[in-house]
Design an enzyme around this catalytic site. Structure first.
Site, PDB file in Angstrom:
ATOM      1  N   CYS A  85       0.829  -1.193   0.000  1.00  9.32           N
ATOM      2  CA  CYS A  85       0.000   0.000   0.000  1.00  9.32           C
ATOM      3  C   CYS A  85       0.877   1.262   0.000  1.00  9.32           C
ATOM      4  O   CYS A  85       1.528   1.544  -0.996  1.00  9.32           O
ATOM      5  CB  CYS A  85      -0.985  -0.036   1.167  1.00  9.32           C
ATOM      6  N   HIS A 179      -3.678  -5.016   0.572  1.00  4.00           N
ATOM      7  CA  HIS A 179      -3.081  -5.473   1.827  1.00  4.00           C
ATOM      8  C   HIS A 179      -3.107  -7.002   1.907  1.00  4.00           C
ATOM      9  O   HIS A 179      -4.131  -7.598   2.252  1.00  4.00           O
ATOM     10  CB  HIS A 179      -3.840  -4.893   3.027  1.00  4.00           C
ATOM     11  N   GLU A 181      -1.654  -8.788   4.124  1.00  2.00           N
ATOM     12  CA  GLU A 181      -1.506  -9.241   5.505  1.00  2.00           C
ATOM     13  C   GLU A 181      -2.836  -9.472   6.210  1.00  2.00           C
ATOM     14  O   GLU A 181      -2.881 -10.133   7.256  1.00  2.00           O
ATOM     15  CB  GLU A 181      -0.652  -8.248   6.308  1.00  2.00           C
TER      16      GLU A 181
END
Length: 382
Positions: A85, A179, A181
């Site tokens: 990001c 993202h 994660e």
């Protein structure tokens, strides 16, 4: 003092609320990781000697004046880099590409679930995605890359991000606008694992058993023949810390359990039975209900309560250290999230969520040095 790991991934934190999740995903891939704020990342880079670097997201915008940047040493090192990001955007900007504000232009920001289309093969997709497929990812960005830096190619796009994932395979630089994660990107954890294993070349054999052996050796080196008292709450964190330290230095350790009057029913008795009868660890129980209740009386501000409790605990431990012949060290069950959430990394980007009494509540004057064997671990790792 921290453990030296042969294989470490450095995560540069630009202030994202989910930076901890990046560290978790790396560790789940069997590779040790540490988070450092961008303004002290160069020191961490030299200290850790990482195998690769991940740049986190951020609430800031790259086009904003004074927004954070990654240390040049990271790009000069020749190591693999994954930008997530804001991390993708700042990497693009610092390498000669263009990032624009989401206020105008053809492509606006994206917030929430998005569908990514795979346009070219990429090592991050190994065993996951194939060219032409579409998959769900999680976006949270206003700014966007509008021109990637020299050497990069586009490998995936979304409706709102023409540079959803870019790759420079020669330099081993990768940037994701989404993202990976978070759980809302279902394959994201495996993508991060591909980066640390396939791109960075990490073996992925970091385990808790390795951590335990290394930490015991570190405790022995730190403490020597000195005495340690452990602030024992009876919870998982301080109990594991106490048992680990006892394994390292034996009866040089004395546990101090403070009965502050706010315990659960029978908790004091359970702690005494467990540590005295089962583990046979020296234990002192301090009846401090009156002093704690007097200090908390009339106080309604949660942060002030935490500060008082932390300070009062240290006063008790200082007093009790004299009873064991003068302890030089205080042991605590501080965890990695306690550190991250309690302080903004001395001027770093992370916003203080709350002070943990082990960290934010400690007074500046303290007569003992700290032993915190769990400081680098997340809760479930403990």
């Amino acid at each position: 003092m921290s453990i030296a790991h042969e294989e470490t991934i450095l995560i540069v934190d630009f202030g994202s609320q989910v930076t901890q999740l990046i560290a978790r995903r790396v560790r789940e891939a069997g590779v040790y990781s540490e988070i450092a704020p961008f303004n002290s990342a160069e020191e961490a880079f030299h200290r850790l000697k990482p195998k690769g670097v991940i740049l986190s997201g951020s609430p800031a915008g790259v086009p904003e004046e004074g927004s954070p940047r990654a240390p040049d040493v990271i790009f000069e090192s020749g190591l693999p880099i994954l930008g997530i990001c804001y991390g993708q955007q700042v990497m693009t900007h610092q390498l000669g590409g263009t990032v624009e504000s989401g206020d105008g232009g053809e492509f606006g920001g994206e917030f929430g679930r998005a569908i990514i289309e795979i346009s070219e093969e990429c090592v991050l997709f190994d065993g996951l995605w194939k060219v032409g497929e579409q998959h769900q990812v999680w976006m949270s960005h206003g700014d966007k890359v509008t021109e990637f830096a020299p050497g990069f190619r586009i490998v995936a796009t979304t409706e709102g991000a023409p540079f959803a994932l870019i790759a420079d395979d020669e330099r081993r630089y990768y940037g994701t606008q989404f993202h990976p994660e978070v759980v809302h990107t279902p394959a994201g954890g495996k993508m991060i694992a591909n980066f640390v294993r396939h791109v960075c070349g990490c073996a992925g054999d970091w385990t808790m058993a390795e951590y335990k052996d290394a930490k015991i050796a570190e405790i022995r080196a730190q403490v020597g023949d000195k005495k340690v008292i452990c602030g024992l709450s009876g919870g998982v964190d301080s109990s594991v810390a106490a048992i680990l330290i006892h394994e390292a230095i034996g009866d040089q350790l004395t546990c101090v359990f403070v009965d502050h009057g706010l315990l659960r029913m029978n908790e004091r008795e359970q702690v005494e039975t467990l540590f005295r009868d089962h583990y046979n660890i020296p234990l002192v129980v301090v009846d401090a209900e009156e002093r704690f209740m007097a200090g908390l009386a009339g106080q309604t501000d949660p942060e002030k309560k935490r500060k008082f409790i932390g300070g009062e605990f240290i006063e008790v431990f200082d007093e009790e250290s004299a009873g064991v012949g003068g302890a030089d060290f205080l042991a605590q069950g501080t965890l990695y999230p306690d550190v991250i959430e309690s302080v903004s990394f001395t001027g770093g980007p992370s916003v203080t969520i709350k002070s943990h009494h082990n960290v934010g509540g400690l007074p500046e004057r303290m007569n003992m040095k700290l032993v915190e064997p769990l400081r680098e671990l997340f809760k479930d790792e403990v």
